[in-house]
Design a protein around this motif. Structure first.
Motif, PDB file in Angstrom:
ATOM      1  N   TYR A  33       8.278 -44.255  46.877  1.00 64.32           N
ATOM      2  CA  TYR A  33       9.195 -43.144  46.658  1.00 64.32           C
ATOM      3  C   TYR A  33       9.996 -43.305  45.373  1.00 64.32           C
ATOM      4  CZ  TYR A  33       8.119 -42.477  51.536  1.00 64.32           C
ATOM      5  OH  TYR A  33       7.460 -42.303  52.708  1.00 64.32           O
ATOM      6  N   GLU A  34       9.335 -43.732  44.309  1.00 65.27           N
ATOM      7  CA  GLU A  34      10.058 -44.026  43.078  1.00 65.27           C
ATOM      8  C   GLU A  34      10.442 -42.779  42.282  1.00 65.27           C
ATOM      9  OE1 GLU A  34       7.316 -46.584  41.195  1.00 65.27           O
ATOM     10  OE2 GLU A  34       8.071 -48.359  42.187  1.00 65.27           O
ATOM     11  N   VAL A  35       9.511 -41.866  42.108  1.00 60.54           N
ATOM     12  CA  VAL A  35       9.710 -40.726  41.219  1.00 60.54           C
ATOM     13  C   VAL A  35       9.249 -39.470  41.946  1.00 60.54           C
ATOM     14  CG1 VAL A  35       9.157 -39.794  38.933  1.00 60.54           C
ATOM     15  CG2 VAL A  35       9.167 -42.261  39.281  1.00 60.54           C
ATOM     16  N   SER A  36       9.868 -38.315  41.621  1.00 67.24           N
ATOM     17  CA  SER A  36       9.537 -37.108  42.368  1.00 67.24           C
ATOM     18  C   SER A  36       8.746 -36.067  41.583  1.00 67.24           C
ATOM     19  CB  SER A  36      10.827 -36.466  42.898  1.00 67.24           C
ATOM     20  OG  SER A  36      11.624 -36.061  41.801  1.00 67.24           O
ATOM     21  N   ASN A  37       8.313 -36.330  40.336  1.00 69.21           N
ATOM     22  CA  ASN A  37       7.508 -35.320  39.654  1.00 69.21           C
ATOM     23  C   ASN A  37       6.105 -35.289  40.237  1.00 69.21           C
ATOM     24  OD1 ASN A  37       5.665 -37.029  38.192  1.00 69.21           O
ATOM     25  ND2 ASN A  37       7.323 -37.509  36.770  1.00 69.21           N
ATOM     26  N   SER A  38       5.374 -34.195  40.019  1.00 67.44           N
ATOM     27  CA  SER A  38       4.114 -33.969  40.720  1.00 67.44           C
ATOM     28  C   SER A  38       3.058 -35.026  40.397  1.00 67.44           C
ATOM     29  CB  SER A  38       3.574 -32.582  40.410  1.00 67.44           C
ATOM     30  OG  SER A  38       3.334 -32.451  39.029  1.00 67.44           O
ATOM     31  N   LYS A  39       2.955 -35.471  39.156  1.00 72.20           N
ATOM     32  CA  LYS A  39       1.984 -36.504  38.808  1.00 72.20           C
ATOM     33  C   LYS A  39       2.321 -37.813  39.526  1.00 72.20           C
ATOM     34  CE  LYS A  39      -0.252 -38.795  34.943  1.00 72.20           C
ATOM     35  NZ  LYS A  39      -0.334 -38.925  33.492  1.00 72.20           N
ATOM     36  N   ALA A  40       3.591 -38.168  39.539  1.00 71.92           N
ATOM     37  CA  ALA A  40       4.022 -39.403  40.200  1.00 71.92           C
ATOM     38  C   ALA A  40       3.839 -39.307  41.711  1.00 71.92           C
ATOM     39  CB  ALA A  40       5.471 -39.707  39.868  1.00 71.92           C
ATOM     40  N   GLU A  41       3.994 -38.129  42.281  1.00 71.66           N
ATOM     41  CA  GLU A  41       3.818 -37.982  43.728  1.00 71.66           C
ATOM     42  C   GLU A  41       2.395 -38.321  44.139  1.00 71.66           C
ATOM     43  OE1 GLU A  41       5.164 -34.179  45.107  1.00 71.66           O
ATOM     44  OE2 GLU A  41       7.210 -34.543  44.419  1.00 71.66           O
ATOM     45  N   GLY A  42       1.400 -37.940  43.317  1.00 71.47           N
ATOM     46  CA  GLY A  42       0.018 -38.294  43.606  1.00 71.47           C
ATOM     47  C   GLY A  42      -0.188 -39.794  43.596  1.00 71.47           C
ATOM     48  N   VAL A  43       0.411 -40.462  42.634  1.00 69.75           N
ATOM     49  CA  VAL A  43       0.331 -41.921  42.548  1.00 69.75           C
ATOM     50  C   VAL A  43       1.013 -42.540  43.757  1.00 69.75           C
ATOM     51  CG1 VAL A  43       1.098 -43.945  41.241  1.00 69.75           C
ATOM     52  CG2 VAL A  43       0.186 -41.945  40.032  1.00 69.75           C
ATOM     53  N   ASN A  44       2.177 -42.005  44.120  1.00 67.71           N
ATOM     54  CA  ASN A  44       2.909 -42.535  45.271  1.00 67.71           C
ATOM     55  C   ASN A  44       2.123 -42.357  46.560  1.00 67.71           C
ATOM     56  OD1 ASN A  44       5.010 -43.373  43.668  1.00 67.71           O
ATOM     57  ND2 ASN A  44       6.217 -41.542  43.996  1.00 67.71           N
ATOM     58  N   ARG A  45       1.489 -41.196  46.717  1.00 67.10           N
ATOM     59  CA  ARG A  45       0.677 -40.974  47.920  1.00 67.10           C
ATOM     60  C   ARG A  45      -0.467 -41.982  47.992  1.00 67.10           C
ATOM     61  NH1 ARG A  45      -0.500 -35.488  46.865  1.00 67.10           N
ATOM     62  NH2 ARG A  45       1.578 -34.863  46.353  1.00 67.10           N
ATOM     63  N   ARG A  46      -1.075 -42.254  46.847  1.00 69.26           N
ATOM     64  CA  ARG A  46      -2.173 -43.225  46.807  1.00 69.26           C
ATOM     65  C   ARG A  46      -1.657 -44.611  47.190  1.00 69.26           C
ATOM     66  NH1 ARG A  46      -3.583 -46.276  42.556  1.00 69.26           N
ATOM     67  NH2 ARG A  46      -2.537 -44.867  41.116  1.00 69.26           N
ATOM     68  N   ARG A  47      -0.493 -44.980  46.697  1.00 68.06           N
ATOM     69  CA  ARG A  47       0.088 -46.284  47.049  1.00 68.06           C
ATOM     70  C   ARG A  47       0.381 -46.372  48.539  1.00 68.06           C
ATOM     71  NH1 ARG A  47       4.362 -47.145  42.122  1.00 68.06           N
ATOM     72  NH2 ARG A  47       2.858 -47.832  40.576  1.00 68.06           N
ATOM     73  N   ILE A  48       0.893 -45.295  49.098  1.00 70.79           N
ATOM     74  CA  ILE A  48       1.182 -45.284  50.532  1.00 70.79           C
ATOM     75  C   ILE A  48      -0.115 -45.421  51.330  1.00 70.79           C
ATOM     76  CG2 ILE A  48       2.007 -43.838  52.445  1.00 70.79           C
ATOM     77  CD1 ILE A  48       4.186 -42.838  50.469  1.00 70.79           C
ATOM     78  N   GLU A  49      -1.166 -44.743  50.889  1.00 76.05           N
ATOM     79  CA  GLU A  49      -2.461 -44.866  51.552  1.00 76.05           C
ATOM     80  C   GLU A  49      -2.965 -46.308  51.485  1.00 76.05           C
ATOM     81  OE1 GLU A  49      -4.408 -42.702  53.351  1.00 76.05           O
ATOM     82  OE2 GLU A  49      -2.595 -41.480  53.310  1.00 76.05           O
ATOM     83  N   GLU A  50      -2.782 -46.947  50.344  1.00 74.39           N
ATOM     84  CA  GLU A  50      -3.203 -48.335  50.204  1.00 74.39           C
ATOM     85  C   GLU A  50      -2.408 -49.231  51.148  1.00 74.39           C
ATOM     86  OE1 GLU A  50      -2.556 -48.688  46.038  1.00 74.39           O
ATOM     87  OE2 GLU A  50      -4.514 -47.835  45.531  1.00 74.39           O
ATOM     88  N   LEU A  51      -1.124 -48.978  51.288  1.00 77.21           N
ATOM     89  CA  LEU A  51      -0.312 -49.757  52.224  1.00 77.21           C
ATOM     90  C   LEU A  51      -0.711 -49.461  53.667  1.00 77.21           C
ATOM     91  CD1 LEU A  51       3.170 -49.580  50.486  1.00 77.21           C
ATOM     92  CD2 LEU A  51       1.608 -51.532  50.595  1.00 77.21           C
ATOM     93  N   ARG A  52      -1.129 -48.234  53.920  1.00 74.59           N
ATOM     94  CA  ARG A  52      -1.624 -47.889  55.257  1.00 74.59           C
ATOM     95  C   ARG A  52      -2.857 -48.721  55.585  1.00 74.59           C
ATOM     96  NH1 ARG A  52      -5.368 -44.834  57.555  1.00 74.59           N
ATOM     97  NH2 ARG A  52      -6.112 -43.987  55.591  1.00 74.59           N
ATOM     98  N   ASP A  53      -3.730 -48.918  54.590  1.00 76.12           N
ATOM     99  CA  ASP A  53      -4.901 -49.763  54.788  1.00 76.12           C
ATOM    100  C   ASP A  53      -4.485 -51.179  55.179  1.00 76.12           C
ATOM    101  OD1 ASP A  53      -6.465 -47.597  54.074  1.00 76.12           O
ATOM    102  OD2 ASP A  53      -6.860 -48.328  52.040  1.00 76.12           O
ATOM    103  N   VAL A  54      -3.432 -51.679  54.545  1.00 77.74           N
ATOM    104  CA  VAL A  54      -2.927 -53.013  54.877  1.00 77.74           C
ATOM    105  C   VAL A  54      -2.404 -53.030  56.309  1.00 77.74           C
ATOM    106  CG1 VAL A  54      -1.178 -54.754  54.349  1.00 77.74           C
ATOM    107  CG2 VAL A  54      -2.398 -53.614  52.490  1.00 77.74           C
ATOM    108  N   MET A  55      -1.647 -52.016  56.693  1.00 80.92           N
ATOM    109  CA  MET A  55      -1.113 -51.946  58.051  1.00 80.92           C
ATOM    110  C   MET A  55      -2.240 -51.948  59.081  1.00 80.92           C
ATOM    111  SD  MET A  55       2.274 -49.468  57.930  1.00 80.92           S
ATOM    112  CE  MET A  55       1.556 -48.403  59.090  1.00 80.92           C
ATOM    113  N   LEU A  56      -3.271 -51.151  58.830  1.00 82.74           N
ATOM    114  CA  LEU A  56      -4.396 -51.102  59.764  1.00 82.74           C
ATOM    115  C   LEU A  56      -5.108 -52.451  59.850  1.00 82.74           C
ATOM    116  CD1 LEU A  56      -5.864 -47.597  58.871  1.00 82.74           C
ATOM    117  CD2 LEU A  56      -4.627 -48.247  60.946  1.00 82.74           C
TER     118      LEU A  56
END
Length: 83
Positions: A33-56
């Motif tokens: 949740y570092e930055v809120s512009n649209s390009k950064a949101e895509g990067v943030n979503r990808r990072r969250i997905e990667e962390l979700r992989d770790v959680m699983l």
């Protein structure tokens, strides 16, 4: 976590699991949740997905031994990012 695992006192699995979840929450807050512009949101979503992989992975393999290097590869991060 290592001390809890080695001691194997009652409930040690849950304690370790809770530590791992706390680590994942911290990483999500720092990297998700570092930055809120649209390009950064895509990067943030990808990072969250990667962390979700770790959680699983942790959920499925918490009884097994794994390393910081193996977890960091799952999250597509450098191991030092976790320290």
């Amino acid at each position: 976590m290592i001390r809890k695992y080695k001691s194997k006192k009652s409930g040690y699995e849950l304690v370790i699991k809770s530590y791992l979840y706390r680590l994942i929450v911290t990483l999500t807050r720092v990297y998700g949740y570092e930055v809120s512009n649209s390009k950064a949101e895509g990067v943030n979503r990808r990072r969250i997905e990667e962390l979700r992989d770790v959680m699983l992975y942790v959920e499925e393999h918490y009884g097994e031994q794994f390393t910081l290097n193996s977890i960091s590869k799952l999250a597509r991060m450098e191991p030092l990012s976790f320290l």
